[in-house]
Design an enzyme around this catalytic site. Sequence first.
Site, PDB file in Angstrom:
ATOM      1  N   ARG A 226       1.463   4.523  -5.442  1.00  0.00           N
ATOM      2  CA  ARG A 226       1.801   3.220  -6.015  1.00  0.00           C
ATOM      3  C   ARG A 226       0.811   2.916  -7.131  1.00  0.00           C
ATOM      4  O   ARG A 226      -0.363   3.314  -7.057  1.00  0.00           O
ATOM      5  CB  ARG A 226       1.728   2.115  -4.952  1.00  0.00           C
ATOM      6  CG  ARG A 226       2.883   2.133  -3.970  1.00  0.00           C
ATOM      7  CD  ARG A 226       4.202   1.702  -4.619  1.00  0.00           C
ATOM      8  NE  ARG A 226       5.299   1.653  -3.670  1.00  0.00           N
ATOM      9  CZ  ARG A 226       6.244   2.596  -3.532  1.00  0.00           C
ATOM     10  NH1 ARG A 226       6.212   3.689  -4.288  1.00  0.00           N
ATOM     11  NH2 ARG A 226       7.228   2.443  -2.671  1.00  0.00           N
ATOM     12  N   HIS A 274       8.682   6.151 -12.584  1.00  0.00           N
ATOM     13  CA  HIS A 274       8.849   5.990 -11.129  1.00  0.00           C
ATOM     14  C   HIS A 274      10.128   6.707 -10.673  1.00  0.00           C
ATOM     15  O   HIS A 274      11.027   6.099 -10.101  1.00  0.00           O
ATOM     16  CB  HIS A 274       8.887   4.510 -10.737  1.00  0.00           C
ATOM     17  CG  HIS A 274       8.628   4.292  -9.270  1.00  0.00           C
ATOM     18  ND1 HIS A 274       8.016   3.167  -8.768  1.00  0.00           N
ATOM     19  CD2 HIS A 274       8.910   5.064  -8.189  1.00  0.00           C
ATOM     20  CE1 HIS A 274       7.926   3.247  -7.443  1.00  0.00           C
ATOM     21  NE2 HIS A 274       8.481   4.394  -7.067  1.00  0.00           N
TER      22      HIS A 274
HETATM   23  P1  NAP Z   1       3.912   8.054   5.672  1.00  0.00           P
HETATM   24  O1  NAP Z   1       4.766   9.024   6.388  1.00  0.00           O
HETATM   25  O2  NAP Z   1       3.724   6.693   6.256  1.00  0.00           O
HETATM   26  O3  NAP Z   1       2.470   8.740   5.478  1.00  0.00           O
HETATM   27  C1  NAP Z   1       1.375   8.027   5.003  1.00  0.00           C
HETATM   28  C2  NAP Z   1       0.133   8.898   5.115  1.00  0.00           C
HETATM   29  O4  NAP Z   1      -0.965   8.201   4.529  1.00  0.00           O
HETATM   30  C3  NAP Z   1      -0.257   9.178   6.586  1.00  0.00           C
HETATM   31  O5  NAP Z   1      -0.716  10.499   6.713  1.00  0.00           O
HETATM   32  C4  NAP Z   1      -1.409   8.190   6.821  1.00  0.00           C
HETATM   33  O6  NAP Z   1      -2.361   8.601   7.779  1.00  0.00           O
HETATM   34  C5  NAP Z   1      -2.050   8.187   5.442  1.00  0.00           C
HETATM   35  N1  NAP Z   1      -2.870   6.979   5.276  1.00  0.00           N
HETATM   36  C6  NAP Z   1      -2.483   5.681   5.258  1.00  0.00           C
HETATM   37  N2  NAP Z   1      -3.554   4.875   5.117  1.00  0.00           N
HETATM   38  C7  NAP Z   1      -4.632   5.681   5.037  1.00  0.00           C
HETATM   39  C8  NAP Z   1      -6.011   5.446   4.900  1.00  0.00           C
HETATM   40  N3  NAP Z   1      -6.530   4.202   4.825  1.00  0.00           N
HETATM   41  N4  NAP Z   1      -6.835   6.524   4.881  1.00  0.00           N
HETATM   42  C9  NAP Z   1      -6.362   7.783   4.983  1.00  0.00           C
HETATM   43  N5  NAP Z   1      -5.032   8.075   5.116  1.00  0.00           N
HETATM   44  C10 NAP Z   1      -4.195   7.036   5.139  1.00  0.00           C
HETATM   45  O7  NAP Z   1       4.418   7.828   4.174  1.00  0.00           O
HETATM   46  P2  NAP Z   1       5.321   8.806   3.282  1.00  0.00           P
HETATM   47  O8  NAP Z   1       6.756   8.663   3.650  1.00  0.00           O
HETATM   48  O9  NAP Z   1       4.714  10.159   3.290  1.00  0.00           O
HETATM   49  O10 NAP Z   1       5.167   8.101   1.842  1.00  0.00           O
HETATM   50  C11 NAP Z   1       3.896   7.902   1.284  1.00  0.00           C
HETATM   51  C12 NAP Z   1       3.962   7.011   0.063  1.00  0.00           C
HETATM   52  O11 NAP Z   1       4.471   7.726  -1.058  1.00  0.00           O
HETATM   53  C13 NAP Z   1       4.882   5.783   0.132  1.00  0.00           C
HETATM   54  O12 NAP Z   1       4.306   4.728   0.861  1.00  0.00           O
HETATM   55  C14 NAP Z   1       5.026   5.434  -1.332  1.00  0.00           C
HETATM   56  O13 NAP Z   1       3.913   4.642  -1.728  1.00  0.00           O
HETATM   57  C15 NAP Z   1       4.926   6.793  -2.025  1.00  0.00           C
HETATM   58  N6  NAP Z   1       6.246   7.250  -2.539  1.00  0.00           N
HETATM   59  C16 NAP Z   1       6.423   7.302  -3.884  1.00  0.00           C
HETATM   60  C17 NAP Z   1       7.625   7.772  -4.393  1.00  0.00           C
HETATM   61  C18 NAP Z   1       7.850   7.904  -5.870  1.00  0.00           C
HETATM   62  O14 NAP Z   1       8.988   8.055  -6.308  1.00  0.00           O
HETATM   63  N7  NAP Z   1       6.817   7.898  -6.693  1.00  0.00           N
HETATM   64  C19 NAP Z   1       8.649   8.151  -3.532  1.00  0.00           C
HETATM   65  C20 NAP Z   1       8.428   8.071  -2.173  1.00  0.00           C
HETATM   66  C21 NAP Z   1       7.217   7.626  -1.671  1.00  0.00           C
HETATM   67  P3  NAP Z   1      -1.957   8.729   9.349  1.00  0.00           P
HETATM   68  O15 NAP Z   1      -1.043   9.929   9.400  1.00  0.00           O
HETATM   69  O16 NAP Z   1      -3.237   8.956  10.027  1.00  0.00           O
HETATM   70  O17 NAP Z   1      -1.268   7.452   9.721  1.00  0.00           O
HETATM   71  C1  GLV Z   2       9.810   5.120  -3.816  1.00  0.00           C
HETATM   72  O1  GLV Z   2       8.901   4.758  -4.487  1.00  0.00           O
HETATM   73  C2  GLV Z   2       9.875   4.973  -2.399  1.00  0.00           C
HETATM   74  O2  GLV Z   2       9.033   4.262  -1.822  1.00  0.00           O
HETATM   75  O3  GLV Z   2      10.812   5.547  -1.787  1.00  0.00           O
END
Ligand code: NAP
Ligand code: GLV
Length: 311
Positions: A226, A274
């Site tokens: 983000r 994005h």
């Molecule tokens: P997720 O499954 O919730 O994974 C989040 C990861 O971050 C987990 O491993 C978590 O640790 C770790 N984390 C959270 N807070 C932390 C902290 N304070 N210190 C260390 N590690 C921390 O999320 P996801 O589905 O993989 O998605 C991640 C993010 O990608 C989304 O929230 C979004 O911001 C971004 N995203 C961007 C796009 C784009 O188009 N640019 C698309 C999709 C997603 P734990 O495993 O220990 O809980």
């Molecule tokens: C995109 O940014 C998502 O959160 O899926």
Amino acid sequence: MRCVLVSKSLDLRGYLGPQFLRDADRIEIVSHPLDGPATDIRLAVAWHPPDDAFERYPNLQAVCSIGAGVDNILACPSLRPDVDVIRVVDPAQAQMMSGFVAWHVIGHQRRFATYQAQQREEHWQRLGQRRAQDVAVGILGFGEIGRRVATDLALLGFPAMAWSRTPKAAPQGIRGFNGAPGLDAMLGQTEVLVNLLPLTPETRGILNRATFARMCRGGYLIQVGRGEHLVEADLLAALESGQLAGAALDVFANEPLAPRHPFWRHSRIVVTPHDACEVSVDAIGATFRATAEAIRAGRRPPHSIDRARGY
Ligand code: NAP
Ligand code: GLV
């Protein structure tokens, strides 16, 4: 049941399309703001809701995001603390992200930006090659998407490391790190840093001067989390000093990126709007139906985030 679509940035009805509305079995879909009473609204689908949106829905039980992230929903001041917030988990989205990240990692390894510049100058010069195994990649976030990205990079031969809040069993070929000492250890070995964290109070501003300084010199940033994770002035300074060789930025604190923002024309920054990967409408529909079913059954919906943790 009635469900309200709430967004100040998107026409959700158009985005989700007629198929989604047809499939929303036994659910009447209405758009915010409603003319009449709203006490029978128990479910919402939201993306960047207006600040006062949820004041109008006193019996709301759950809000579904249309993406993996929920930060824009949690930031809404009128969202009551007892309302479940549901994110979409879509393996196809993780696969798209993996391709996007691999493209930039390989672009850095194989110096594509320099070759593009050379082409513009009609300049023929081989730059020498580096093996994947010599380009270590550190991933912030070892969740649904970070795990897929790490796995695929390891298959391509890159030393893949991933950092999470809690300890994780890492698949073969990936080194897992956690907590503050783990971040230090990972950054010290990282040439390419990929940000795949959710935006929370703990992670806001994590891509800053101190983080860049701990990476290998001449490193590369791939920012797909983000916009608010990044301290923009610190990135420009790290590029200026040569601590970072370049950056690929897909997300920004203010989207769309403002006209004349220094990122637009920076020779070592790649900007994408994005668009690293979106969830499919099918996946949003499946999440939505599972949420409605859980509400009807009096259960907590699957993929409800932890409100205290913020993701
Ligand atoms: P997720 O499954 O919730 O994974 C989040 C990861 O971050 C987990 O491993 C978590 O640790 C770790 N984390 C959270 N807070 C932390 C902290 N304070 N210190 C260390 N590690 C921390 O999320 P996801 O589905 O993989 O998605 C991640 C993010 O990608 C989304 O929230 C979004 O911001 C971004 N995203 C961007 C796009 C784009 O188009 N640019 C698309 C999709 C997603 P734990 O495993 O220990 O809980
Ligand atoms: C995109 O940014 C998502 O959160 O899926």
